[in-house]
Design a protein around this motif. Structure first.
Motif, PDB file in Angstrom:
ATOM      1  N   UNK A   1       3.531 -23.865  73.848  1.00  0.00           N
ATOM      2  CA  UNK A   1       3.612 -23.835  75.315  1.00  0.00           C
ATOM      3  C   UNK A   1       2.820 -24.982  75.915  1.00  0.00           C
ATOM      4  N   UNK A   2       1.575 -25.103  75.455  1.00  0.00           N
ATOM      5  CA  UNK A   2       0.677 -26.113  76.004  1.00  0.00           C
ATOM      6  C   UNK A   2       1.218 -27.518  75.767  1.00  0.00           C
ATOM      7  N   UNK A   3       1.670 -27.775  74.556  1.00  0.00           N
ATOM      8  CA  UNK A   3       2.185 -29.110  74.232  1.00  0.00           C
ATOM      9  C   UNK A   3       3.381 -29.438  75.105  1.00  0.00           C
TER      10      UNK A   3
ATOM     11  N   UNK B   1       3.982 -28.316  78.053  1.00  0.00           N
ATOM     12  CA  UNK B   1       3.432 -28.592  79.382  1.00  0.00           C
ATOM     13  C   UNK B   1       2.854 -30.006  79.445  1.00  0.00           C
ATOM     14  N   UNK B   2       2.128 -30.378  78.406  1.00  0.00           N
ATOM     15  CA  UNK B   2       1.450 -31.672  78.397  1.00  0.00           C
ATOM     16  C   UNK B   2       2.437 -32.832  78.317  1.00  0.00           C
TER      17      UNK B   2
ATOM     18  N   UNK C   1       4.456 -34.407  81.486  1.00  0.00           N
ATOM     19  CA  UNK C   1       3.691 -34.958  82.614  1.00  0.00           C
ATOM     20  C   UNK C   1       3.660 -36.473  82.579  1.00  0.00           C
TER      21      UNK C   1
END
Lengths: 160, 160
Positions: free
Chosen positions: B152-154, B156-157, B160
DNA sequence: CGCAATTATATTGTGCACAATATTTTAAAC
DNA sequence: GTTTAAAATATTGTGCACAATATAATTGCG
């Protein structure tokens, strides 16, 4: 079944997205990339920023005798060795962010102390995590879950 | 309250252990350190291992026309640019792990293909995640939770 | 005391990461 | 069909990471 980590086939075991290691590696670099433009404004690299965080942490503790910080202490907190820290700290010294001096009572130790210039960066530095947290589409619970999971994992990794 | 990320004070915001970034950075390095002795036996560095994982992944897909892999494709998958990949792939070529050659139909592209020597590493490489999963004191559910959180985090990152 | 072992840091060398720039080839626009 | 823009890779330079080794100061032990 795709999640029973123990008995995967070679193909599945080697799949990039199944590798915790790759997720950590990529996430870490992407996260640092997010910090970079903000750190650039302060004239810092990411590891240099970490050194400041540790220094501020030690200074905040009223209990510590003398608040002396050695290179060894920095290394233990950041999990870095002198091969990384010595040149990094020298660069920070040249930029006027800190001073390195041998301890008088034990000349093996090098004491690191921040200059006023570095002290002034603290307020600006606090804006960085604030700014990054704001425009995240992940909820607080998600972020906290990931953070707590990583704390467990890091603990596990360090104890090996 | 210590977890309401939004409205922390400076001290708390800057605390090293509250920084997702530092947890990622340290965990990534510690994880790589765990891989290192195993990769040493194969004569690989960690980024080189990642390149092999991507190559094996592309080769496994019967659907792909010609199974040609360019440096650009490797970069997109690993989130690395040519400044990192070009010298890395040259080193791997010198070690006899792969061959780089310009595409005939588009001479801007460089096609990467594994040598038999690299193919033979696959079985040994699969033993690495297996070995590391075994002596982990974290349970499968924990590891899967962390993995899914990082995915999930990756995501999101990267967006950007 | 004398000296071996330990501790704290420094140095050397290799391999990433990544920004910035350059080069070459292809595609697009007129 | 040139000229221009875009695409793919290469190059240069800086700053980490980290293994291996070296150096100097301190501690501990017989």
């Amino acid at each position: 079944m795709a999640n029973a980590l123990a008995d995967m086939g070679d193909e599945e075991l080697l799949a990039l997205d199944n590798q915790l290691c790759f997720l950590l590696y990529s996430s870490s670099r992407m996260m640092t990339a997010l910090y970079r433009p903000l750190l650039d404004q302060l004239g810092l690299t990411y590891p240099q920023y970490l050194v400041l965080l540790v220094m501020w942490e030690y200074q905040g503790r009223e209990g510590d005798r003398d608040k002396e910080v050695t290179i060894k202490m920095l290394g233990e907190r950041l999990l870095l060795d002198t091969g990384t820290l010595t040149p990094l700290l020298k660069r920070m010294e040249q930029q006027g962010l800190l001073v390195r001096q041998r301890a008088v009572n034990d000349e093996r130790k090098v004491l690191v102390s921040l200059t006023p210039r570095a002290q002034e960066l603290k307020a600006g530095a606090a804006e960085i995590p604030r700014a990054l947290l704001c425009h995240s589409s992940l909820g607080d619970e998600e972020l906290i879950g990931i953070r707590d999971g990583l704390r467990l994992l890091l603990n596990e990794l360090v104890s090996k």
